[in-house]
Design a protein around this motif. Structure first.
Motif, PDB file in Angstrom:
ATOM      1  N   VAL A 286       0.893  -1.093  -0.177  1.00  0.00           N
ATOM      2  CA  VAL A 286      -0.063   0.025   0.007  1.00  0.00           C
ATOM      3  C   VAL A 286       0.938   1.109  -0.072  1.00  0.00           C
ATOM      4  N   PRO A 287       0.812   2.183  -0.926  1.00  0.00           N
ATOM      5  CA  PRO A 287       1.772   3.185  -1.049  1.00  0.00           C
ATOM      6  C   PRO A 287       1.546   4.227   0.218  1.00  0.00           C
ATOM      7  N   ALA A 288       2.566   4.848   0.381  1.00  0.00           N
ATOM      8  CA  ALA A 288       2.674   5.705   1.718  1.00  0.00           C
ATOM      9  C   ALA A 288       1.638   6.898   1.666  1.00  0.00           C
ATOM     10  N   LEU A 289       1.342   7.203   0.442  1.00  0.00           N
ATOM     11  CA  LEU A 289       0.117   8.286   0.414  1.00  0.00           C
ATOM     12  C   LEU A 289      -1.130   7.866   0.800  1.00  0.00           C
ATOM     13  N   VAL A 290      -1.439   6.589   0.109  1.00  0.00           N
ATOM     14  CA  VAL A 290      -2.622   6.045   0.549  1.00  0.00           C
ATOM     15  C   VAL A 290      -2.900   5.509   1.864  1.00  0.00           C
ATOM     16  N   GLU A 291      -1.793   4.944   2.608  1.00  0.00           N
ATOM     17  CA  GLU A 291      -1.797   4.800   3.916  1.00  0.00           C
ATOM     18  C   GLU A 291      -2.073   5.845   4.921  1.00  0.00           C
ATOM     19  N   GLU A 292      -1.587   7.128   4.567  1.00  0.00           N
ATOM     20  CA  GLU A 292      -1.522   8.339   5.228  1.00  0.00           C
ATOM     21  C   GLU A 292      -3.183   8.884   5.331  1.00  0.00           C
ATOM     22  N   MET A 293      -3.473   8.573   3.919  1.00  0.00           N
ATOM     23  CA  MET A 293      -4.851   9.154   3.689  1.00  0.00           C
ATOM     24  C   MET A 293      -5.879   8.262   4.349  1.00  0.00           C
ATOM     25  N   THR A 294      -5.867   7.201   4.520  1.00  0.00           N
ATOM     26  CA  THR A 294      -6.542   6.349   5.248  1.00  0.00           C
ATOM     27  C   THR A 294      -6.598   6.384   6.639  1.00  0.00           C
ATOM     28  N   ARG A 295      -5.310   6.840   7.177  1.00  0.00           N
ATOM     29  CA  ARG A 295      -5.099   7.085   8.549  1.00  0.00           C
ATOM     30  C   ARG A 295      -5.875   8.287   8.789  1.00  0.00           C
ATOM     31  N   ARG A 296      -6.032   9.277   7.978  1.00  0.00           N
ATOM     32  CA  ARG A 296      -6.671  10.355   8.186  1.00  0.00           C
ATOM     33  C   ARG A 296      -8.269  10.383   8.158  1.00  0.00           C
ATOM     34  N   GLY A 297      -8.699   9.205   7.577  1.00  0.00           N
ATOM     35  CA  GLY A 297      -9.843   9.010   7.150  1.00  0.00           C
ATOM     36  C   GLY A 297     -10.402   9.749   5.860  1.00  0.00           C
ATOM     37  N   TRP A 298      -9.398  10.035   4.996  1.00  0.00           N
ATOM     38  CA  TRP A 298      -9.848  10.585   3.871  1.00  0.00           C
ATOM     39  C   TRP A 298      -9.943   9.256   2.833  1.00  0.00           C
ATOM     40  N   LEU A 299     -11.050   8.916   2.842  1.00  0.00           N
ATOM     41  CA  LEU A 299     -11.342   7.691   2.059  1.00  0.00           C
ATOM     42  C   LEU A 299     -12.087   7.836   0.577  1.00  0.00           C
ATOM     43  N   GLY A 300     -12.110   9.143   0.232  1.00  0.00           N
ATOM     44  CA  GLY A 300     -12.800   9.263  -1.084  1.00  0.00           C
ATOM     45  C   GLY A 300     -14.267   9.729  -0.684  1.00  0.00           C
ATOM     46  N   GLU A 301     -15.202   9.257  -1.844  1.00  0.00           N
ATOM     47  CA  GLU A 301     -16.298  10.170  -1.800  1.00  0.00           C
ATOM     48  C   GLU A 301     -17.264   9.784  -0.394  1.00  0.00           C
ATOM     49  N   LYS A 302     -17.094   8.560  -0.224  1.00  0.00           N
ATOM     50  CA  LYS A 302     -17.923   7.933   1.060  1.00  0.00           C
ATOM     51  C   LYS A 302     -17.572   8.930   2.380  1.00  0.00           C
ATOM     52  N   SER A 303     -16.126   9.418   2.256  1.00  0.00           N
ATOM     53  CA  SER A 303     -15.883  10.278   3.448  1.00  0.00           C
ATOM     54  C   SER A 303     -15.936  11.783   3.236  1.00  0.00           C
ATOM     55  N   GLY A 304     -16.235  12.340   1.794  1.00  0.00           N
ATOM     56  CA  GLY A 304     -16.143  13.684   1.614  1.00  0.00           C
ATOM     57  C   GLY A 304     -15.068  14.184   1.022  1.00  0.00           C
ATOM     58  N   ARG A 305     -13.868  13.380   1.155  1.00  0.00           N
ATOM     59  CA  ARG A 305     -12.701  13.740   0.742  1.00  0.00           C
ATOM     60  C   ARG A 305     -11.750  12.601   0.478  1.00  0.00           C
ATOM     61  N   GLY A 306     -11.036  12.683  -0.560  1.00  0.00           N
ATOM     62  CA  GLY A 306     -10.060  11.736  -1.175  1.00  0.00           C
ATOM     63  C   GLY A 306      -8.922  12.520  -1.811  1.00  0.00           C
ATOM     64  N   PHE A 307      -8.669  11.980  -2.982  1.00  0.00           N
ATOM     65  CA  PHE A 307      -7.655  12.937  -3.737  1.00  0.00           C
ATOM     66  C   PHE A 307      -8.486  14.202  -4.310  1.00  0.00           C
ATOM     67  N   TYR A 308      -9.690  13.930  -4.187  1.00  0.00           N
ATOM     68  CA  TYR A 308     -10.426  15.333  -4.662  1.00  0.00           C
ATOM     69  C   TYR A 308     -11.400  15.660  -3.381  1.00  0.00           C
ATOM     70  N   ARG A 310     -15.110  18.188  -2.711  1.00  0.00           N
ATOM     71  CA  ARG A 310     -15.886  19.219  -3.006  1.00  0.00           C
ATOM     72  C   ARG A 310     -16.325  19.967  -2.002  1.00  0.00           C
ATOM     73  N   VAL A 311     -16.413  21.230  -2.091  1.00  0.00           N
ATOM     74  CA  VAL A 311     -16.709  22.295  -0.860  1.00  0.00           C
ATOM     75  C   VAL A 311     -17.608  23.194  -1.503  1.00  0.00           C
ATOM     76  N   LYS A 312     -18.377  23.783  -0.564  1.00  0.00           N
ATOM     77  CA  LYS A 312     -19.259  24.590  -0.763  1.00  0.00           C
ATOM     78  C   LYS A 312     -18.714  25.900  -0.808  1.00  0.00           C
ATOM     79  N   LYS A 313     -19.207  26.582  -1.815  1.00  0.00           N
ATOM     80  CA  LYS A 313     -18.829  27.967  -2.268  1.00  0.00           C
ATOM     81  C   LYS A 313     -19.925  28.998  -2.413  1.00  0.00           C
ATOM     82  N   GLY A 314     -20.367  29.613  -1.520  1.00  0.00           N
ATOM     83  CA  GLY A 314     -21.810  30.191  -1.507  1.00  0.00           C
ATOM     84  C   GLY A 314     -22.947  29.218  -1.890  1.00  0.00           C
ATOM     85  N   SER A 315     -23.745  29.500  -2.840  1.00  0.00           N
ATOM     86  CA  SER A 315     -24.643  28.605  -3.324  1.00  0.00           C
ATOM     87  C   SER A 315     -24.188  27.438  -4.241  1.00  0.00           C
ATOM     88  N   ASP A 316     -22.854  27.650  -4.972  1.00  0.00           N
ATOM     89  CA  ASP A 316     -22.345  26.804  -5.617  1.00  0.00           C
ATOM     90  C   ASP A 316     -21.444  25.818  -4.903  1.00  0.00           C
TER      91      ASP A 316
END
Length: 813
Positions: A286-308, A310-316
């Motif tokens: 498992v790449p070190a980057l992926v290990e660190e992201m999973t440690r932080r709970g950055w699991l992708g779409e299911k957790s709201g953040r991963g490699f990308y 999405r954040v609110k910016k006003g109404s958009d």
């Protein structure tokens, strides 16, 4: 030989993301399904507040209810229509596992844990009837270990059936036999998945993560490694590994976010632990980057953040990208590579790959994107070749696995042929790379490509036979490309062809860009009808492109409108109307077979067939109001006729109620979410049919046409000029105008939307008639055409067309 097991009912064990959606797709296919999961061991605070007990069914089935509700809310939709979910019966493992005794196929889809799977299946054996098929949906655990020690009858009926997520849309099912699985069971599963579920089945071996995940994971890990080597950003890697090379828009990192980084890490660990002989095993840490992201709970779409993220910016909202160097999110940066920009306009994936990688294969250095892609494609191709025959005997199954499971346009061996295996070999040799036995044996045999085509038949190199062998297709599939290669094409122009399907059935195939309708297609439809009258018994309108037709050629229409060539527009619409009317009144049956998008004029062609044989994933709609127009190829007329058919009685009030959903569907430019949804919108009649497997659509349409021939088909005998269609005139118009006014006051639509809707309402009402009366088809066609051309002259309609051509999105001006 005894017939294989018959599958009529299914039990799915596990209502998580995969289990619930697998059950949903069985429901889509019309198969009654039981969906079970664990019963809770304690009450939630809410349940306690409500005074519920652990014995209450609402508590006992809480987990399975949550899984089913998640499937109902899934986007993209898991069910063809909301009503489809009624085919699923829910229960739990403690109270309802005995339902398995009634199932013909039991699918285990619980957590990817060997002990959990084995424990559940041991309980199932107490209820399972002898002869019942049992499969696991594991994405990579050893099939033989899951059922180890179970009795002989269980082992003969045991296999892996790995569905890809989301099951409704992903074509691939990997079929993996156990040590003693009966050939009849494997054939029964393959046939059922093909015909009833619409799947593409590949036979995989019981190796870690089977075919698609083994190759796909390798390519993703290689992309991560190369990103660091070339100093590239996440956006740059995704620009290289998306549509530019015929891979999905989600590319590498968006795909990882969708799958989930925790899932990706588990797959990687599974390969590392269970494939000790893999020469690339070191990559499967498992790449070190992926290990660190999973440690932080950055699991992708299911957790709201991963490699990308999405954040609110006003109404958009705004999509941010991760900077691996700082582990912070920043605004996305557009990647620009000259090699990719130059190839962007090339539609064919093979030609595009040749444009991007051809210079590098030939020995040139190339820009950063070309260097990255050469390394990625090179490593992945060599790795895939080394996996034969470990993961599969057939290179075609490996290619199909990547096309159907990962959405690649070309599998790794098809990519090799596109770039030229001899040229690749020269480059690899110059780099000092060792060739896999597959490539060495192929070249030693004097062959120059992995695939060969002759007289419409495809053959692929078979390593065991040291020769090319025919690639088998499931029986009953018609390939139009193959028929043309066998000289079955009887007419051709730039937009369409006529192909002899055999047995007296002619096919009109569209092949313009996006199958947009122009005079070339209209002319070939008329030619097909002439040949039908003289030489054939039935006509099928079908093609095997991603989309049946996106409608009229808007660019040509916009240019004509801007040049004020009103007579030319009148004539073009009249020709299209005449062709569609001829389809409807043909003396012999015409079957139309839409798949993918059938929009605008494409939908209108469908509405004029004697029958529609639609692919399950047919997205049909009369969408002209979205560009400031109204359906004018007979679409409005046909929906008026359908309103008459749907009216509960002959009274005007009944007809008024039947017109309301028609007006709403057309005014709001509704598009069906499936063929079954198209039936609900009125585009399909009760006698029309649906094909679950799009690969079988042409054959099914041919069969439907021949059935009409055997039934001594007779077209409608009412001439187009004879009044036979009831319209409501002012009665409908007044009601429609009130609805439009209320929508406008509520600011749901713009003033120009209201203007177009009033024009549409006038056509559906049969014009400014003071009372209900009968009108003819030709009267309605003339009314459609006049309204259409008048709207073409409006500035805001032209603005809408121009905006749609530029952006692919509607303009609300």
């Amino acid at each position: 030989m005894r017939p294989g097991p018959q599958i009529k009912t299914v039990a799915v064990l596990g209502a998580g993301t995969m289990g619930a959606r697998i059950a949903a797709h069985f429901a889509n296919a019309g198969v009654p399904c039981w969906l079970l999961d664990v019963a809770p061991s304690e009450l939630t605070p809410e349940e306690k507040t409500r005074g519920l007990a652990l014995t209450d069914p609402r508590v006992r089935n809480r987990i399975v209810i949550a899984g089913l509700e998640a499937a109902k809310k899934a986007r993209p939709a898991a069910f063809f229509t909301p009503a489809t979910a009624s085919r699923i019966t829910i229960g739990n493992f403690e109270d309802n596992l005995n339902w398995c005794a009634q199932a013909d196929w039991i699918i285990e889809a619980v957590a990817e844990n060997l002990a959990i799977k084995r424990g559940l299946l041991q309980k199932v054996t107490a209820h399972r009837r002898p002869g019942t098929i049992v499969t696991t949906n594991t994405s990579g655990l050893p099939i033989h270990q899951i059922a180890s020690g179970f009795d002989d009858d269980f082992q003969r009926h045991w296999a892996g059936t790995h569905f890809f997520n989301p099951p409704r849309y992903m074509k691939l099912v990997e079929l993996i036999p156990g040590p003693a699985t009966s050939a009849q069971v494997l054939d029964a599963l393959a046939d059922f998945c093909d015909r009833r579920l619409g799947k593409g089945v590949v036979r995989a071996k019981d190796t870690p993560n089977f075919i698609a995940n083994r190759i796909g994971t390798f390519s993703m890990l290689t992309s991560l490694s190369l990103m660091a080597r070339f100093g590239m950003s996440i956006e740059e890697v995704d620009a290289c590994t998306g549509p530019a090379i015929g891979w999905p828009k989600s590319a590498t990192f968006r795909t990882a976010d969708i799958v989930g980084l925790d899932v990706l890490a588990n797959v990687v660990r599974n390969i590392y632990e269970n494939a000790p002989q893999d020469e690339s095993r070191a990559l499967y840490r498992v790449p070190a980057l992926v290990e660190e992201m999973t440690r932080r709970g950055w699991l992708g779409e299911k957790s709201g953040r991963g490699f990308y993220q999405r954040v609110k910016k006003g109404s958009d909202s705004e999509i941010l990208a991760l900077d691996p160097g700082t582990m912070e999110y920043r605004p996305r940066q557009k990647a620009r590579f000259g090699s990719l920009e130059m190839a962007r306009t090339i539609d064919d994936s093979r030609a595009r790959l040749q444009s991007i990688l051809g210079p590098v294969v030939g020995g040139q250095t190339g820009d950063k994107a070309q260097q990255f892609l050469w390394s990625l494609i090179s490593e992945t191709s060599l790795y895939a070749a080394r996996r034969v025959p470990e993961i599969a005997d057939s290179i075609a199954d490996i290619d199909r696995g990547m096309r159907w499971g990962f959405g690649w346009d070309l599998g790794p061996f098809e990519i090799c042929d596109a770039l030229g295996l001899e040229a690749l070999t020269r480059r690899w040799t110059a780099e000092g790379r060792e060739l896999p036995p597959l490539f060495e044996r192929l070249l030693a045999s004097g062959r120059k490509s992995l695939y060969e085509s002759s007289a419409g038949e495809i053959s692929a190199f078979d390593l065991a036979a040291n020769a090319h062998a025919k690639v088998p297709e499931p029986p009953g599939i018609i390939l139009l490309k193959s028929l043309k290669e066998r000289s079955k094409e009887v007419a051709h122009n730039s937009g369409a062809s006529l192909i002899d399907l055999g047995d007296g059935v002619l096919c009109c195939e569209f092949h313009s860009k996006m199958n947009a309708i122009g005079d070339d297609i209209t002319a070939m439809m008329q030619t097909g009808l002439k040949r039908l009258n003289t030489d054939f018994d039935a006509l099928v309108l079908a093609n095997q492109a991603p989309n049946f037709s996106v409608g009229a050629n808007l660019m040509l229409l916009l240019v004509a409108a801007q040049e004020q060539e009103w007579d030319d527009i009148h004539d073009a619409v009249r020709r299209f109307q005449k062709a569609n009317l001829a389809l409807k009144h043909a003396p012999k049956p015409v079957v139309v077979a839409p798949q993918g998008m059938a929009l605008g004029g494409g939908c209108e062609i469908c509405l004029h067939g004697a029958r529609i044989q639609a692919a399950a994933e047919a997205y049909m709609g009369l969408v002209e109001t979205g560009v400031g127009l109204i359906p004018a190829g007979g679409g409005s007329k046909e929906m008026i006729i359908r309103a008459n058919e749907h009216a509960a009685g002959a009274e005007s009030l009944d007809l008024f109620h039947a017109f309301k959903p028609v007006f709403e569907t057309l005014a709001m430019a509704k598009v069906s979410s499936s063929a079954e949804d198209a039936r609900g919108l009125g585009f399909l009649r009760p006698a029309d049919f649906i094909s679950m497997n799009g690969d079988r659509l042409v054959a099914d349409a041919k069969a439907a046409a021949l059935a009409l021939v055997r039934e001594d088909y007779r077209p409608t005998l009412v001439p187009p000029t004879e009044p036979s269609i009831r319209v409501l005139g002012e009665e409908l118009l007044a009601g429609a105008k009130l609805a439009i006014h209320m929508m406008l006051r509520g600011e749901y639509i713009s003033e120009y939307d209201a203007h177009v809707a009033r024009k549409l309402a006038t056509v559906l009402a049969g014009g400014p008639l003071t009372e209900s009366q009968l009108v003819s088809e030709q009267y309605l066609l003339d009314l459609e055409r006049e309204t259409f051309v008048s709207l073409c002259g409006e500035r805001k309609t032209q603005e809408r067309i121009a905006h749609t051509l530029k952006t692919g999105k509607p303009l609300r001006n």
